[in-house]
Design a protein around this motif. Structure first.
Motif, PDB file in Angstrom:
ATOM      1  N   GLU A   1       1.113  -1.203   0.262  1.00 40.57           N
ATOM      2  CA  GLU A   1       0.372  -0.044   0.480  1.00 40.57           C
ATOM      3  C   GLU A   1       0.646   1.226  -0.125  1.00 40.57           C
ATOM      4  OE1 GLU A   1      -3.228  -0.303  -0.001  1.00 40.57           O
ATOM      5  OE2 GLU A   1      -3.152  -2.305  -1.089  1.00 40.57           O
ATOM      6  N   VAL A   2       1.824   1.168   0.294  1.00 37.60           N
ATOM      7  CA  VAL A   2       2.819   2.346  -0.213  1.00 37.60           C
ATOM      8  C   VAL A   2       3.450   2.918  -1.737  1.00 37.60           C
ATOM      9  CG1 VAL A   2       5.400   3.149   0.538  1.00 37.60           C
ATOM     10  CG2 VAL A   2       4.583   1.485   2.532  1.00 37.60           C
ATOM     11  N   PRO A   3       3.232   3.913  -1.406  1.00 38.61           N
ATOM     12  CA  PRO A   3       3.035   4.680  -3.069  1.00 38.61           C
ATOM     13  C   PRO A   3       4.599   3.953  -3.886  1.00 38.61           C
ATOM     14  CG  PRO A   3       3.014   6.090  -1.288  1.00 38.61           C
ATOM     15  CD  PRO A   3       2.187   5.304  -0.645  1.00 38.61           C
ATOM     16  N   LEU A   4       4.611   3.834  -4.841  1.00 39.45           N
ATOM     17  CA  LEU A   4       6.306   3.718  -5.916  1.00 39.45           C
ATOM     18  C   LEU A   4       6.716   4.604  -5.784  1.00 39.45           C
ATOM     19  CD1 LEU A   4       5.055   0.945  -8.094  1.00 39.45           C
ATOM     20  CD2 LEU A   4       6.572   0.308  -6.282  1.00 39.45           C
TER      21      LEU A   4
ATOM     22  N   ILE B   1      11.624   3.721  -0.108  1.00 42.21           N
ATOM     23  CA  ILE B   1      11.835   2.331   0.051  1.00 42.21           C
ATOM     24  C   ILE B   1      11.543   1.556  -1.698  1.00 42.21           C
ATOM     25  CG2 ILE B   1      10.854   2.361   2.262  1.00 42.21           C
ATOM     26  CD1 ILE B   1       8.465   0.846   1.031  1.00 42.21           C
ATOM     27  N   TYR B   2      11.454   2.575  -2.120  1.00 42.92           N
ATOM     28  CA  TYR B   2      11.075   1.284  -3.953  1.00 42.92           C
ATOM     29  C   TYR B   2      12.227   1.975  -4.896  1.00 42.92           C
ATOM     30  CZ  TYR B   2       6.873  -0.696  -2.735  1.00 42.92           C
ATOM     31  OH  TYR B   2       6.300  -1.777  -1.289  1.00 42.92           O
ATOM     32  N   THR B   3      12.846   3.078  -3.858  1.00 45.21           N
ATOM     33  CA  THR B   3      14.214   3.412  -5.328  1.00 45.21           C
ATOM     34  C   THR B   3      14.990   2.214  -5.626  1.00 45.21           C
ATOM     35  OG1 THR B   3      14.293   5.798  -3.786  1.00 45.21           O
ATOM     36  CG2 THR B   3      16.316   5.098  -5.057  1.00 45.21           C
ATOM     37  N   PRO B   4      14.959   2.748  -7.602  1.00 43.46           N
ATOM     38  CA  PRO B   4      15.763   1.524  -7.961  1.00 43.46           C
ATOM     39  C   PRO B   4      16.619   1.021  -7.279  1.00 43.46           C
ATOM     40  CG  PRO B   4      14.470   1.992  -9.205  1.00 43.46           C
ATOM     41  CD  PRO B   4      14.255   2.654  -7.675  1.00 43.46           C
ATOM     42  N   ASP B   5      18.008   1.763  -7.331  1.00 43.05           N
ATOM     43  CA  ASP B   5      18.840   1.596  -6.782  1.00 43.05           C
ATOM     44  C   ASP B   5      19.717   2.226  -5.638  1.00 43.05           C
ATOM     45  OD1 ASP B   5      19.673  -0.150  -9.442  1.00 43.05           O
ATOM     46  OD2 ASP B   5      19.333   1.661 -10.677  1.00 43.05           O
TER      47      ASP B   5
ATOM     48  N   ASN C   1       5.828  -4.101  -3.619  1.00 40.27           N
ATOM     49  CA  ASN C   1       5.803  -4.249  -4.545  1.00 40.27           C
ATOM     50  C   ASN C   1       7.278  -4.031  -5.636  1.00 40.27           C
ATOM     51  OD1 ASN C   1       3.155  -3.531  -5.000  1.00 40.27           O
ATOM     52  ND2 ASN C   1       3.744  -1.321  -3.914  1.00 40.27           N
ATOM     53  N   SER C   2       7.339  -5.121  -6.639  1.00 35.89           N
ATOM     54  CA  SER C   2       8.353  -4.809  -7.664  1.00 35.89           C
ATOM     55  C   SER C   2       8.648  -3.804  -8.142  1.00 35.89           C
ATOM     56  CB  SER C   2       7.932  -6.273  -7.709  1.00 35.89           C
ATOM     57  OG  SER C   2       9.161  -5.922  -9.856  1.00 35.89           O
ATOM     58  N   VAL C   3       9.605  -3.158  -8.037  1.00 36.34           N
ATOM     59  CA  VAL C   3      10.084  -1.999  -9.119  1.00 36.34           C
ATOM     60  C   VAL C   3      10.890  -2.745 -10.202  1.00 36.34           C
ATOM     61  CG1 VAL C   3      10.576  -0.725  -6.682  1.00 36.34           C
ATOM     62  CG2 VAL C   3      12.479  -2.226  -7.954  1.00 36.34           C
ATOM     63  N   ARG C   4      10.790  -3.896 -10.875  1.00 38.82           N
ATOM     64  CA  ARG C   4      11.233  -3.864 -12.048  1.00 38.82           C
ATOM     65  C   ARG C   4      10.240  -4.834 -13.163  1.00 38.82           C
ATOM     66  NH1 ARG C   4      15.507  -1.951 -10.187  1.00 38.82           N
ATOM     67  NH2 ARG C   4      16.440  -2.535  -8.553  1.00 38.82           N
TER      68      ARG C   4
ATOM     69  N   VAL D   1       4.257  -8.134  -7.212  1.00 33.75           N
ATOM     70  CA  VAL D   1       3.952  -8.458  -5.634  1.00 33.75           C
ATOM     71  C   VAL D   1       5.639  -9.486  -5.388  1.00 33.75           C
ATOM     72  CG1 VAL D   1       3.218  -8.773  -3.325  1.00 33.75           C
ATOM     73  CG2 VAL D   1       1.210  -7.722  -5.615  1.00 33.75           C
ATOM     74  N   CYS D   2       6.518  -9.226  -4.630  1.00 32.21           N
ATOM     75  CA  CYS D   2       7.614  -9.813  -4.161  1.00 32.21           C
ATOM     76  C   CYS D   2       6.778 -10.036  -2.518  1.00 32.21           C
ATOM     77  CB  CYS D   2       8.891  -8.852  -4.363  1.00 32.21           C
ATOM     78  SG  CYS D   2       9.267  -9.280  -6.559  1.00 32.21           S
ATOM     79  N   TRP D   3       7.646 -10.721  -1.887  1.00 24.99           N
ATOM     80  CA  TRP D   3       8.197 -10.840  -0.943  1.00 24.99           C
ATOM     81  C   TRP D   3       9.482 -11.073   0.173  1.00 24.99           C
ATOM     82  CZ3 TRP D   3       4.941 -13.310  -3.535  1.00 24.99           C
ATOM     83  CH2 TRP D   3       3.135 -13.117  -3.510  1.00 24.99           C
TER      84      TRP D   3
END
Length: 233
Positions: free
Chosen positions: A152-155, A159-163, A186-189, A194-196
């Motif tokens: 639920e955290v927006p991309l 925390i979702y910064t790819p690198d 959430n997957s960034v790739r 979704v990932c765990w």
């Protein structure tokens, strides 16, 4: 910064997810050959006397409590290895001081994650013009009960910064210190996937090999093939 206690706790369901591991790392037979922690301790001490390579095979056992290892399941080795063979450079939700078992909701997503990281790594190897890398595709059955939900955290959140994993690692550290079983995120790739990130192998009930894959490097990863079947590019 995302606070751990702001994330919902998952009620849990039985799930299947996927992982890709380099085939140069074979399964650790000792984890799969015993049924419980007592058997493991006995056989480990006996084998340590005669097998000088055992420590390298097993990894850093001090990083995981015996009670966390799911002895007796199919694929115990695959479930446990990420916690005893830890990348000191860290990963998305780890600063390198503890292991994480990363899983994806589809094999294509697991491939995309590994392809990205392998591409970055091999791009820094001077003089490498061509290579072929072989991976095992794994199918994992587990429950996400008790894990925290970061989907639920927006991309757009850090925390979702790819690198740049600095913020994700802070969240992972907070979860580890809170004895949280893991995080769903959430997957960034692969958009919409979704990932765990499992912080313990205890939720795993089985991990089996599903297929072999190869990645072809020619200045970059130009293709990913599944046992003769083209699955990327």
């Amino acid at each position: 910064m995302v606070k751990l206690n702001s994330l919902a706790v998952l009620d849990g369901e039985s799930l299947q997810a996927y992982r890709l591991v380099n085939s140069k790392f074979p399964p650790i037979a000792l984890f799969d050959d015993v049924a419980d922690a007592a058997d493991f301790e006995t056989i480990y001490r006996l084998q340590a006397i005669t097998n000088p390579r055992l420590q390298n095979e097993i990894g850093q056992l001090e990083l995981i409590a015996r009670s966390e290892i799911p002895f007796g399941i199919v694929g115990c080795s695959y479930a446990t290895a990420p916690f005893t063979h830890v990348n000191p450079a860290g990963s998305c939700f780890s600063d390198g001081s503890y292991g994480v078992l990363y899983l994806a909701d589809k094999m294509d997503v697991a491939i995309a994650e590994v392809r990205h990281h392998q591409g970055k790594y091999w791009a820094n190897v001077h003089g490498l013009s061509y290579e072929r890398f072989v991976f095992r595709g794994l199918r994992c059955t587990f429950s996400d009960e008790g894990m925290r939900d970061a989907t639920e955290v927006p991309l757009t959140d850090p925390i979702y910064t790819p690198d740049d994993y600095s913020q994700a690692q802070l969240l992972g550290r907070a979860a580890k210190q809170d004895n949280c079983l893991g995080l769903r995120y959430n997957s960034v790739r692969s958009s919409g996937s979704v990932c765990w990130a499992l912080l313990t192998p205890r939720p795993v009930t089985s991990i089996i090999q599903a297929a072999h894959y190869e990645m072809i490097w020619n200045g970059q990863i130009i293709s990913v093939n599944r046992l003769g079947q083209l699955c990327a590019e």
